[in-house]
Design an enzyme around this catalytic site. Structure first.
Site, PDB file in Angstrom:
ATOM      1  N   ASP A  90      48.670   3.618 -48.262  1.00 28.35           N
ATOM      2  CA  ASP A  90      50.321   4.502 -48.078  1.00 28.35           C
ATOM      3  C   ASP A  90      51.011   2.817 -46.796  1.00 28.35           C
ATOM      4  OD1 ASP A  90      52.500   4.616 -48.457  1.00 28.35           O
ATOM      5  OD2 ASP A  90      52.919   6.129 -46.593  1.00 28.35           O
ATOM      6  N   ASP A  92      54.743   2.477 -45.885  1.00 25.94           N
ATOM      7  CA  ASP A  92      56.087   3.037 -46.034  1.00 25.94           C
ATOM      8  C   ASP A  92      55.162   4.001 -44.503  1.00 25.94           C
ATOM      9  OD1 ASP A  92      57.316   1.163 -46.523  1.00 25.94           O
ATOM     10  OD2 ASP A  92      57.494   2.390 -48.206  1.00 25.94           O
TER      11      ASP A  92
END
Length: 296
Positions: A90, A92
């Site tokens: 991921d 963010d």
């Protein structure tokens, strides 16, 4: 005007994202950032210290400590991690210290309201597609604002991530970046980390002929709940990976841990420790060095 492309390229095949009924205006009325006559500037690669210096910064929110049951990995978890031939990160609050959409919203003057929706989306309390549409409707960023934000607030890389990715690549592990944010905002960072553009799965902002915001591409799998899981399954099927690991902090990352998807979900809590997600993770870490320790 260039036609919008919504597919990715595997080393040998192309991934066709599932299509949803179109809610967009005619193609000749908008463009994806970075295409057509409207140039996308983004972060300047000629200034790499912007990424390096960020690794020395303290995250905005100190992480909480989850229960001990999944802080210490089992032998099976360690074996799966060490045998991974693909790792999906991921972006963010994992690869980067910030939530990109929150940073853009804050830059445009709508930070607090948008951050509330982000918290709901990351814990899974509302469908991701609902939260994404709601957040963008609060500030409707123009192409000019996106470019200006990228120049004045370049992504801040998380401490240790560059070293971890370098070690994985040395082991011939394929690296992918997944984000419910926007490709325009971290593509330069991916290049800095040595991750090819075709290994990026993220949303695409759409703009009109004058750079005005007109929406986002709903065909991107990452634009909705369960989208990351769909993309992970497709990647695995097309590329034939035997062991695939997902690393992230949010509910949409956890969703990828299912049959035919990720074999292991590692919850990274070094920026934001989301308790509902951490409780269901196979392994919880707060420092990327914890993952480095087990790599030969």
């Amino acid at each position: 005007m260039a036609r919008l492309v919504s597919t990715r390229i595997c080393p040998s095949q192309r991934f066709q994202a599932p299509r949803l009924p179109s809610i967009r205006p005619p193609l000749n009325s908008y463009s994806a950032a970075g295409s057509g006559d409207l140039s996308f500037r983004g972060v300047k690669l000629s200034n790499p210290p912007a990424f390096v210096a960020a690794a020395l910064e303290v995250p905005k929110s100190a992480p909480h400590s989850p229960g001990p049951e999944n802080r210490l990995p089992s032998e099976e978890v360690i074996r799966t991690w060490c045998n991974a031939d693909a790792v999906c990160f991921d972006v963010d609050s994992t690869v980067c210290l910030d939530e990109g959409i929150d940073e853009l919203a804050d830059f445009c003057g709508a930070g607090p309201a948008v951050a509330e929706w982000t918290a709901k989306a990351m814990t899974g309390s509302v469908p991701f597609e609902e939260a994404l549409a709601a957040r963008l409707s609060l500030f409707k960023p123009s192409l000019y604002q996106v470019n200006e934000c990228m120049e004045k607030r370049p992504p801040r890389i998380s401490p240790g991530i560059a070293k971890l990715i370098k070690r994985l690549r040395a082991k011939n592990v394929d690296i992918y970046l997944f984000s419910g944010g926007f490709r325009q905002m971290f593509k330069p960072l991916a290049l800095e980390l040595g991750i090819p553009p075709e290994n990026i799965y993220a949303n695409q902002l759409l703009f009109g002929n004058y750079g005005e915001y007109v929406g986002f591409d709903p065909a991107e799998p990452t634009s909705r709940s369960g989208g990351k899981a769909i993309a992970v399954r497709q990647i695995r099927q097309m590329c034939g990976y035997k062991t695939l690991v997902m690393i992230g902090d949010g509910a949409t990352d956890l969703e990828a841990r299912q049959p035919g998807g990720a074999d292991l979900f590692v919850c990274y809590g070094g920026v934001q420790m989301r308790e509902p997600v951490a409780r269901k993770a196979d392994w919880v870490v707060s420092d990327f060095q914890e993952l480095m320790t087990y790599l030969a």
